[in-house]
Design an enzyme around this catalytic site. Structure first.
Site, PDB file in Angstrom:
ATOM      1  N   THR A  39       0.867  -1.210   0.061  1.00  0.00           N
ATOM      2  CA  THR A  39       0.117  -0.054   0.010  1.00  0.00           C
ATOM      3  C   THR A  39       0.651   1.127  -0.078  1.00  0.00           C
ATOM      4  O   THR A  39       1.896   1.253   0.567  1.00  0.00           O
ATOM      5  CB  THR A  39      -0.787   0.216   1.574  1.00  0.00           C
ATOM      6  OG1 THR A  39      -1.143   1.296   1.476  1.00  0.00           O
ATOM      7  CG2 THR A  39      -0.118  -0.488   2.350  1.00  0.00           C
ATOM      8  N   GLU A  47       0.463   3.593   1.990  1.00  0.00           N
ATOM      9  CA  GLU A  47       0.291   4.078   3.016  1.00  0.00           C
ATOM     10  C   GLU A  47       1.901   3.832   3.988  1.00  0.00           C
ATOM     11  O   GLU A  47       2.334   4.583   4.707  1.00  0.00           O
ATOM     12  CB  GLU A  47      -0.726   3.344   3.979  1.00  0.00           C
ATOM     13  CG  GLU A  47      -2.221   3.970   4.201  1.00  0.00           C
ATOM     14  CD  GLU A  47      -1.813   5.409   4.906  1.00  0.00           C
ATOM     15  OE1 GLU A  47      -1.324   5.350   6.075  1.00  0.00           O
ATOM     16  OE2 GLU A  47      -2.269   6.338   4.427  1.00  0.00           O
ATOM     17  N   TYR A  89      -0.724   0.591  10.929  1.00  0.00           N
ATOM     18  CA  TYR A  89      -1.124  -0.131   9.714  1.00  0.00           C
ATOM     19  C   TYR A  89      -0.194  -0.073   8.580  1.00  0.00           C
ATOM     20  O   TYR A  89       0.323  -1.054   8.226  1.00  0.00           O
ATOM     21  CB  TYR A  89      -2.505   0.512   9.235  1.00  0.00           C
ATOM     22  CG  TYR A  89      -2.727   0.110   7.580  1.00  0.00           C
ATOM     23  CD1 TYR A  89      -3.455  -1.033   7.430  1.00  0.00           C
ATOM     24  CD2 TYR A  89      -2.311   0.778   6.679  1.00  0.00           C
ATOM     25  CE1 TYR A  89      -3.724  -1.438   6.194  1.00  0.00           C
ATOM     26  CE2 TYR A  89      -2.617   0.594   5.412  1.00  0.00           C
ATOM     27  CZ  TYR A  89      -3.190  -0.788   5.116  1.00  0.00           C
ATOM     28  OH  TYR A  89      -3.554  -1.139   3.796  1.00  0.00           O
ATOM     29  N   LYS A 121       2.225  -3.125   7.110  1.00  0.00           N
ATOM     30  CA  LYS A 121       2.507  -3.415   5.793  1.00  0.00           C
ATOM     31  C   LYS A 121       3.862  -3.367   5.011  1.00  0.00           C
ATOM     32  O   LYS A 121       4.175  -3.952   4.308  1.00  0.00           O
ATOM     33  CB  LYS A 121       1.497  -2.237   4.883  1.00  0.00           C
ATOM     34  CG  LYS A 121       0.094  -2.922   5.196  1.00  0.00           C
ATOM     35  CD  LYS A 121      -0.180  -4.093   4.199  1.00  0.00           C
ATOM     36  CE  LYS A 121      -1.868  -4.286   4.186  1.00  0.00           C
ATOM     37  NZ  LYS A 121      -2.207  -5.186   3.290  1.00  0.00           N
TER      38      LYS A 121
END
Ligand code: GDD
Length: 328
Positions: A126, A128, A151, A155
């Site tokens: 991602t 992010e 999060y 990841k």
């Protein structure tokens, strides 16, 4: 011979779009499902493919269940889309987020390594992960990671494990570093769907306002239905690799709000939006915008649905859904 694909996260947003694509290509599609008392198949029903999936029960945080599933199916392709995917909850549930998004990936990669080393693996990475990292306002495959949430951190671990299994054991493992991708079946917690559902309710007289957090954040928003094609293409290459996937353009949350209200003919949007600090994050990712040269050149992929078309598609679907509720 019929190809077999295993999709984790089959009940989410991307799982159904990817399953539809693979079913159209003639794949047998297995969907990994956690045990729920009342599972929701709405997204699969929305795309009309509920009856075409072979569901198997297992859990990303139960290693033995993954070993069993990979051993019994030996899928040609495994798409790991399962995650605690809501950034906002990851501060409150950091451990659970880490177990599912980071350790779950290690378990799945181990299952492949030990029991089905010819399976090709797609990891849902991602944007992010970039967080504050950028290169002149863009992010691409070479941009350093500076995640801003539990999060994003979980990841990053999964991303590097995926790379490491490729480099250590020669497995076919690829990361798709996807920027935000939305659709009419996006969860209502995420800002885009929260806005389109709220706008539809306001238009129909079912709500008076929408409560939001930071309107300044900018995201590179595309259509999930386009993005699953990039996932598929990543597993059809001669060599595994990692790709950034986005539109190359970004808009602010406020831009999204304005476009959604415009889609129902409302221009004085400010009187319907309430800023609620509860929806602000302890650490924000201010802007994400993909540089998409690699995915365009190597996979020939480009997103098709524009920002305006996406907003309109989502608003129209929410108008329909809410109209039904209104007349119940
Ligand atoms: N959810 C939400 N709710 N976000 C809000 C709100 C609100 O009321 N108000 C403002 N925002 C801002 C968030 O602070 C963030 O900057 C932006 O809207 C987008 O938030 P989300 O839609 O929740 O998505 P995300 O960018 O945090 O994460 C999504 O995209 C990632 C890819 O970049 C998720 O799908 C992740 O799983 C995915 O990895």
């Amino acid at each position: 011979m019929t190809k077999k694909a295993l999709i984790t996260g089959i009940l989410g947003q991307d799982g159904p779009y990817l399953a539809k694509l693979l079913l159209e290509k003639g794949y047998k599609v297995y969907g990994l499902m956690r045990r729920y008392s009342n599972p929701h198949f709405d997204n699969l029903h929305f795309l009309g493919i509920h009856g075409d999936i072979d569901f198997i029960e297992g859990d990303m945080i139960d290693e033995a269940s993954l070993l069993n599933i990979v051993k019994s199916i030996r899928p040609d392709e495994i798409y790991n889309l399962a995650a605690q995917s809501f950034v906002g909850s990851s501060w409150e549930q950091a451990k659970l987020t880490t177990e599912i998004n980071a350790l779950g990936v290690l378990y799945l990669l181990n299952s492949i390594k030990f029991l089905s080393p010819t399976s090709r693996y797609y990891q849902a990475s991602t944007s992010e992960m970039f967080g504050l990292g950028n290169d002149n306002g863009y992010q691409d495959e070479k941009t350093p990671f500076h995640p801003r949430s539990p999060y994003g951190i979980s990841k990053v671990y999964a991303y590097w494990m995926t790379v490491n299994f490729r480099e250590s054991y020669g497995l076919y493992t690829s990361n798709g570093i996807l920027f935000n991708h939305e659709s009419p079946i996006r969860g209502v917690q995420f800002v885009t769907r929260k806005i389109t559902d709220g706008v539809a309710k306001i238009k129909l007289g079912l709500a008076e306002t929408i409560s939001l957090g930071n309107l300044e954040a900018k995201r590179d928003w595309g259509f999930a239905g386009d993005y699953v094609e990039a996932m598929y293409l990543m597993l059809q290459q001669k060599e595994p690799d990692d790709y950034v996937v986005g539109t190359g353009m970004y808009h602010s949350v406020a831009d999204f709000v304005i476009a959604a209200f415009k889609a129902v003919g409302i221009t004085d949007w400010k009187k319907y939006v309430v800023i609620d600090p509860r929806f602000k994050r302890p650490a924000e990712v201010p802007h994400l915008r993909a540089r998409i040269d690699k995915v365009t050149q190597k996979l020939g992929w480009k997103s098709k649905v524009s920002f305006e078309e996406l907003v309109k598609m989502m608003v129209e679907a929410d108008l329909k859904r809410n109209e039904k509720k209104k007349h119940k």
